[in-house]
Design a protein around this motif. Structure first.
Motif, PDB file in Angstrom:
ATOM      1  N   LYS A  73       0.834  -1.214   0.000  1.00  0.00           N
ATOM      2  CA  LYS A  73       0.000   0.000   0.000  1.00  0.00           C
ATOM      3  C   LYS A  73       0.860   1.253   0.000  1.00  0.00           C
ATOM      4  O   LYS A  73       0.429   2.311  -0.443  1.00  0.00           O
ATOM      5  N   VAL A  74       2.069   1.134   0.537  1.00  0.00           N
ATOM      6  CA  VAL A  74       2.955   2.297   0.664  1.00  0.00           C
ATOM      7  C   VAL A  74       3.549   2.680  -0.686  1.00  0.00           C
ATOM      8  O   VAL A  74       3.748   3.858  -0.960  1.00  0.00           O
ATOM      9  N   GLY A  75       3.835   1.709  -1.530  1.00  0.00           N
ATOM     10  CA  GLY A  75       4.412   2.021  -2.835  1.00  0.00           C
ATOM     11  C   GLY A  75       5.021   0.794  -3.476  1.00  0.00           C
ATOM     12  O   GLY A  75       4.913  -0.323  -2.955  1.00  0.00           O
ATOM     13  N   ASN A  76       5.686   1.026  -4.603  1.00  0.00           N
ATOM     14  CA  ASN A  76       6.323  -0.093  -5.298  1.00  0.00           C
ATOM     15  C   ASN A  76       7.582  -0.532  -4.550  1.00  0.00           C
ATOM     16  O   ASN A  76       7.933   0.018  -3.512  1.00  0.00           O
ATOM     17  N   SER A  77       8.276  -1.527  -5.074  1.00  0.00           N
ATOM     18  CA  SER A  77       9.407  -2.101  -4.342  1.00  0.00           C
ATOM     19  C   SER A  77      10.530  -1.098  -4.107  1.00  0.00           C
ATOM     20  O   SER A  77      11.182  -1.140  -3.060  1.00  0.00           O
ATOM     21  N   VAL A  78      10.744  -0.192  -5.027  1.00  0.00           N
ATOM     22  CA  VAL A  78      11.793   0.821  -4.851  1.00  0.00           C
ATOM     23  C   VAL A  78      11.464   1.715  -3.659  1.00  0.00           C
ATOM     24  O   VAL A  78      12.312   1.972  -2.800  1.00  0.00           O
ATOM     25  N   VAL A  79      10.228   2.153  -3.581  1.00  0.00           N
ATOM     26  CA  VAL A  79       9.784   3.003  -2.473  1.00  0.00           C
ATOM     27  C   VAL A  79       9.849   2.235  -1.157  1.00  0.00           C
ATOM     28  O   VAL A  79      10.343   2.744  -0.144  1.00  0.00           O
ATOM     29  N   ARG A  80       9.376   0.994  -1.160  1.00  0.00           N
ATOM     30  CA  ARG A  80       9.387   0.189   0.069  1.00  0.00           C
ATOM     31  C   ARG A  80      10.799  -0.055   0.573  1.00  0.00           C
ATOM     32  O   ARG A  80      11.076   0.079   1.764  1.00  0.00           O
ATOM     33  N   HIS A  81      11.721  -0.376  -0.319  1.00  0.00           N
ATOM     34  CA  HIS A  81      13.107  -0.596   0.091  1.00  0.00           C
ATOM     35  C   HIS A  81      13.754   0.698   0.577  1.00  0.00           C
ATOM     36  O   HIS A  81      14.553   0.689   1.516  1.00  0.00           O
ATOM     37  N   HIS A  82      13.407   1.808  -0.040  1.00  0.00           N
ATOM     38  CA  HIS A  82      13.940   3.102   0.395  1.00  0.00           C
ATOM     39  C   HIS A  82      13.504   3.400   1.833  1.00  0.00           C
ATOM     40  O   HIS A  82      14.324   3.777   2.677  1.00  0.00           O
ATOM     41  N   ILE A  83      12.235   3.211   2.116  1.00  0.00           N
ATOM     42  CA  ILE A  83      11.722   3.455   3.471  1.00  0.00           C
ATOM     43  C   ILE A  83      12.369   2.486   4.465  1.00  0.00           C
ATOM     44  O   ILE A  83      12.745   2.881   5.572  1.00  0.00           O
ATOM     45  N   THR A  84      12.534   1.234   4.060  1.00  0.00           N
ATOM     46  CA  THR A  84      13.190   0.249   4.925  1.00  0.00           C
ATOM     47  C   THR A  84      14.609   0.686   5.261  1.00  0.00           C
ATOM     48  O   THR A  84      15.036   0.608   6.416  1.00  0.00           O
ATOM     49  N   ARG A  85      15.348   1.152   4.263  1.00  0.00           N
ATOM     50  CA  ARG A  85      16.725   1.613   4.509  1.00  0.00           C
ATOM     51  C   ARG A  85      16.747   2.818   5.435  1.00  0.00           C
ATOM     52  O   ARG A  85      17.605   2.922   6.318  1.00  0.00           O
ATOM     53  N   LEU A  86      15.808   3.759   5.249  1.00  0.00           N
ATOM     54  CA  LEU A  86      15.744   4.933   6.125  1.00  0.00           C
ATOM     55  C   LEU A  86      15.453   4.525   7.569  1.00  0.00           C
ATOM     56  O   LEU A  86      16.090   5.030   8.505  1.00  0.00           O
ATOM     57  N   LEU A  87      14.524   3.612   7.763  1.00  0.00           N
ATOM     58  CA  LEU A  87      14.186   3.149   9.116  1.00  0.00           C
ATOM     59  C   LEU A  87      15.355   2.414   9.757  1.00  0.00           C
ATOM     60  O   LEU A  87      15.692   2.647  10.922  1.00  0.00           O
TER      61      LEU A  87
END
Length: 141
Positions: A73-87
């Motif tokens: 729901k948050v976004g595609n895989s690029v967006v999800r991985h980006h947020i994961t890296r930030l967290l």
């Protein structure tokens, strides 16, 4: 002549990952198994803000276990991985501020898609304070 960038690629491809961990979490492990996430969801307590939801549960060990969940729901895989890296980076840099012995699961909300690193970091620390798992300045671990 050995090109430096080729040496780095070779070094990282042939060496075991556990030896490269100079930037890994010192006092924590990753929460990976589905049953561990489910246990924290069922038994833990949750707090939320605009960007994140945090579940915590005492784990009776000396280390924290940190898990991240970012749904489609948050976004595609690029967006999800980006947020994961930030967290993961936000937690890693402030890891010494967290009390030991907790399972921590952080769920990214859709609003995290447009958030900057500073906003993610602030939201993570805010939830840590709400959950009372952040060490105050006068308190020892």
């Amino acid at each position: 002549m050995i090109r430096p960038h080729l040496f780095v690629v070779f070094y990282f491809s042939c060496c075991p990952r556990q030896n490269i961990g100079v930037f890994s979490m010192q006092f924590s492990e990753s929460l990976k198994k589905t049953r561990d996430f489910q246990h924290v969801y069922r038994q833990g307590k949750s707090r939320a803000n605009r960007l994140l939801v945090m579940y915590v549960l005492k784990n009776d060990t000396e280390k924290n276990r940190f898990g991240i969940s970012v749904s489609k729901k948050v976004g595609n895989s690029v967006v999800r991985h980006h947020i994961t890296r930030l967290l993961r980076e936000s937690y890693r840099l402030h890891e010494e501020m967290f009390h030991s012995g907790w399972d921590i699961v952080v769920i990214a909300r859709a609003g995290a898609r447009e958030a900057s690193y500073q906003e993610i970091e602030s939201a993570l620390l805010h939830l840590g304070n709400l959950q009372h798992i952040i060490i105050n300045s006068g308190e020892s671990a």
